[in-house]
Enzyme design. Structure first.
Site, PDB file in Angstrom:
ATOM      1  N   MET A  28     -32.479  -0.577  48.672  1.00  0.00           N
ATOM      2  CA  MET A  28     -33.583  -1.031  48.261  1.00  0.00           C
ATOM      3  C   MET A  28     -34.742  -1.071  49.338  1.00  0.00           C
ATOM      4  O   MET A  28     -35.450  -1.816  49.122  1.00  0.00           O
ATOM      5  CB  MET A  28     -33.663  -2.114  47.634  1.00  0.00           C
ATOM      6  N   LEU A  70     -37.010   3.833  54.476  1.00  0.00           N
ATOM      7  CA  LEU A  70     -36.600   4.076  55.653  1.00  0.00           C
ATOM      8  C   LEU A  70     -37.695   4.608  56.708  1.00  0.00           C
ATOM      9  O   LEU A  70     -38.766   4.966  56.308  1.00  0.00           O
ATOM     10  CB  LEU A  70     -35.518   5.161  55.713  1.00  0.00           C
ATOM     11  N   HIS A  83     -32.678   8.885  41.971  1.00  0.00           N
ATOM     12  CA  HIS A  83     -33.730   7.828  41.574  1.00  0.00           C
ATOM     13  C   HIS A  83     -33.552   8.057  40.108  1.00  0.00           C
ATOM     14  O   HIS A  83     -33.339   9.116  39.487  1.00  0.00           O
ATOM     15  CB  HIS A  83     -35.065   8.601  42.054  1.00  0.00           C
ATOM     16  N   GLU A 143     -40.629  11.334  54.307  1.00  0.00           N
ATOM     17  CA  GLU A 143     -41.464   9.778  54.574  1.00  0.00           C
ATOM     18  C   GLU A 143     -42.146   9.201  53.621  1.00  0.00           C
ATOM     19  O   GLU A 143     -42.461   8.140  53.530  1.00  0.00           O
ATOM     20  CB  GLU A 143     -42.447  10.288  55.542  1.00  0.00           C
TER      21      GLU A 143
HETATM   22  C1  GRF Z   1     -29.376   3.372  40.299  1.00  0.00           C
HETATM   23  O1  GRF Z   1     -30.255   3.311  38.945  1.00  0.00           O
HETATM   24  C2  GRF Z   1     -30.266   4.178  41.061  1.00  0.00           C
HETATM   25  O2  GRF Z   1     -30.832   5.273  40.424  1.00  0.00           O
HETATM   26  C3  GRF Z   1     -31.111   3.352  41.536  1.00  0.00           C
HETATM   27  O3  GRF Z   1     -30.882   2.029  41.951  1.00  0.00           O
HETATM   28  C4  GRF Z   1     -29.744   1.905  40.858  1.00  0.00           C
HETATM   29  C5  GRF Z   1     -28.371   1.613  41.810  1.00  0.00           C
HETATM   30  O4  GRF Z   1     -27.294   1.431  40.964  1.00  0.00           O
HETATM   31  N1  GRF Z   1     -31.759   3.977  42.921  1.00  0.00           N
HETATM   32  P1  GRF Z   1     -25.567   1.252  41.750  1.00  0.00           P
HETATM   33  O5  GRF Z   1     -25.924   0.225  42.861  1.00  0.00           O
HETATM   34  O6  GRF Z   1     -25.652   2.565  42.270  1.00  0.00           O
HETATM   35  O7  GRF Z   1     -24.968   0.845  40.647  1.00  0.00           O
END
Ligand code: GRF
Length: 201
Positions: A84, A87, A103, A136
């Site tokens: 989350m 980078l 994503h 980026e």
């Molecule tokens: C997923 O929906 C992914 O696409 C997004 O965050 C969520 C992560 O879920 N980037 P998990 O931690 O892999 O279960």
């Protein structure tokens, strides 16, 4: 690299354990000391380092610690799986074209947080997920694979997210498999997949 639940991480670990991916997972890094993903690594005896964002006052120090921890694993590929944080430029340039992200939308639509809510609010009939290389920008890098799911009138964010997640767990390991088989070439912002001699495969 994870921050939470770790279901995409598990889908990759499973594909490696099953021999579908010609590679090994050298380690997992969590940016959250309370992420459920950590226990999943422990159960599987996968090395897991915690670089907890909360313990750094300055973003730059967090980024330096992340980079040092990643470097310590000497990875060929870095998979962001529910990681989350954005980078930093140094990180991306050191591992250019070797960082993937997943994503939960059909990019370039609905970048950033709450992609499923964004799709519902916009009223699209189809959404899905995208595996892409990280550059980026935010969710802007070259697209490797996408999968489409329908959006139903009675969907809420949770039901749509669950439908998308099934596809995430399918295409993320597949993208990693293609990378490890050296079948991905980046040309500009397009990713060419070596079809292994198949026509229109
Ligand atoms: C997923 O929906 C992914 O696409 C997004 O965050 C969520 C992560 O879920 N980037 P998990 O931690 O892999 O279960």
């Amino acid at each position: 690299m994870v921050s939470g639940r770790g279901s995409n991480m598990e889908s990759i670990l499973n594909a490696v354990a099953d021999g579908q991916i010609a590679g090994e997972v050298v380690g997992v890094i969590s940016s959250n000391s309370e992420a459920p993903a950590i226990a999943k690594c422990d159960q599987r005896q996968i090395p897991c380092s915690v670089v907890d964002r909360k313990t750094f006052a300055r973003k730059a120090d967090f980024q330096q610690a992340l980079l040092a921890t990643v470097d310590g694993y000497r990875p060929d590929l870095i998979c962001l799986a529910g990681f989350m944080h954005i980078l930093g430029a140094e990180f991306i340039s050191r591992y250019r074209n070797r960082i993937m992200n997943i994503h939960p939308s059909l990019l370039p639509s609905f970048t950033g947080l709450n992609a499923q809510e964004q799709a519902l609010a916009y009223g699209v009939r189809y959404s899905g997920c995208t595996v892409h290389f990280v550059d980026e920008g935010m969710d802007t890098g070259p697209i490797i694979l996408q999968a489409v799911v329908p959006v139903y009138q009675d969907d809420d964010a949770a039901s749509l997210a669950a439908r998308i997640l099934v596809e995430e767990h399918r295409i993320y390991p597949e993208a990693v498999r293609l990378f490890c088989a050296d079948r991905l070439t980046i040309v500009g912002r397009r990713v060419i997949i070596d079809q292994g001699g198949k026509v229109n495969g």
